[in-house]
Motif scaffolding. Structure first.
Motif, mmCIF file in Angstrom:
data_model
loop_
_atom_site.group_PDB
_atom_site.id
_atom_site.type_symbol
_atom_site.label_atom_id
_atom_site.label_comp_id
_atom_site.label_asym_id
_atom_site.label_seq_id
_atom_site.Cartn_x
_atom_site.Cartn_y
_atom_site.Cartn_z
ATOM 1 N N LYS A 27 0.824 -1.211 0.000
ATOM 2 C CA LYS A 27 0.000 0.000 0.000
ATOM 3 C C LYS A 27 0.860 1.264 0.000
ATOM 4 N N LYS B 120 1.007 2.875 -9.027
ATOM 5 C CA LYS B 120 0.039 1.779 -9.147
ATOM 6 C C LYS B 120 0.676 0.571 -9.802
ATOM 7 N N ARG C 251 2.616 -1.265 -7.158
ATOM 8 C CA ARG C 251 1.690 -1.913 -6.218
ATOM 9 C C ARG C 251 1.051 -3.147 -6.852
ATOM 10 N N SER C 252 0.695 -3.035 -8.129
ATOM 11 C CA SER C 252 0.063 -4.163 -8.820
ATOM 12 C C SER C 252 1.026 -5.339 -8.950
ATOM 13 N N ASP D 70 -8.684 -1.018 1.260
ATOM 14 C CA ASP D 70 -8.033 0.197 0.749
ATOM 15 C C ASP D 70 -6.777 -0.207 0.003
ATOM 16 N N LEU D 71 -6.937 -0.560 -1.281
ATOM 17 C CA LEU D 71 -5.802 -1.003 -2.080
ATOM 18 C C LEU D 71 -6.040 -0.636 -3.535
ATOM 19 N N ASP D 72 -5.186 0.226 -4.054
ATOM 20 C CA ASP D 72 -5.325 0.706 -5.431
ATOM 21 C C ASP D 72 -4.353 -0.054 -6.325
ATOM 22 N N VAL D 73 -4.825 -1.175 -6.891
ATOM 23 C CA VAL D 73 -3.997 -1.988 -7.781
ATOM 24 C C VAL D 73 -4.865 -2.472 -8.936
ATOM 25 N N GLU D 74 -4.176 -2.973 -9.980
ATOM 26 C CA GLU D 74 -4.892 -3.600 -11.090
ATOM 27 C C GLU D 74 -5.246 -5.027 -10.689
ATOM 28 N N SER D 75 -6.526 -5.329 -10.652
ATOM 29 C CA SER D 75 -6.973 -6.662 -10.240
ATOM 30 C C SER D 75 -7.787 -7.307 -11.355
#
Length: 222
Positions: free
Chosen positions: A27, A32, A35-36, A74-79
């Motif tokens: 995080k 991003k 993080r991804s 609360d996690l801003d990644v490509e999923s």
């Protein structure tokens, strides 16, 4: 000495503190993309730590859901999957609706109801008649097992008519013994038994003939 109670609370204790710390580190990464990339590595690590999840359907999807829970939503990644919300996970499952059998017919079970619906959908013909008679025979077996008593065919026919809401009707048949499927099966059984008896008789005759030949040969040698 630092106790666990003094440390950050684990959102999913089954994954342990190491994975929780990795998620917190993920995080904090600035981009991003970074993080991804780390999230993918954490997912692989989570799968290795919990191999039993691989036996479950859509286990990858579950791992990503768990990752999001570990990140406290609360996690801003490509999923590859949409993340669930708190409300969705907190929602209680809907109460299952069990099939309701009319009257006191619960001993027939869900499978009988499903077969009745299937028979109703079929077009009139031999296949439909055969299925209806199979249903009636199974109903009779279920009735006898549950009630520990003999039941006449006319009772089964009335129950079938009521369960199918008058859409399946065998009341025109005197008994299951006179139905097409019963007659066909028993006719085949009689033919099979007759063939078996003939085969056994032929085998016995052959054995007796061979035995006499053996005895005659033995006498001649003497």
């Amino acid at each position: 000495m630092e106790y666990n109670t003094q440390k950050t609370q684990l959102h999913m204790p089954e994954y342990g503190r190491i994975i929780q710390q990795l998620v917190e580190r993920c995080k904090e990464l600035p981009t991003k993309e970074e993080r991804s990339e780390m999230a993918m590595a954490i997912i692989d690590f989570m799968g290795q730590r919990n191999p039993q999840l691989r036996d479950e359907e859509n286990y990858k999807h579950k791992l990503w859901d768990h990752l999001f829970i570990l990140a406290n939503y609360d996690l801003d990644v490509e999923s590859p999957y949409p993340f669930p919300t708190r409300e969705q996970l907190a929602e209680r499952p809907k109460k299952m609706e069990y099939p309701k059998l009319q009257g006191d017919f619960k001993f027939y079970g869900k499978s009988i109801l499903q077969l009745i619906e299937k028979a109703i959908e079929l077009e009139p013909g031999d296949e439909k008649e055969a299925l209806i008679e199979v249903i009636a025979n199974n109903m009779k077996k279920s009735y006898n097992v549950y009630n520990k008593e003999h039941v006449t065919d006319d009772v089964i026919f009335r129950h079938l008519k009521e369960l199918s809401e008058n859409r399946l009707d065998l009341t025109g048949i005197e008994s299951l013994e006179k139905s097409k499927i019963y007659y066909t099966n028993n006719s085949n059984n009689r033919n099979s038994n007759s063939n078996n008896r003939n085969n056994n008789s032929n085998n016995n005759n052959k054995n007796q003939t061979n035995k006499r030949r053996h005895n005659n040969n033995h006498k001649n040698r003497k």
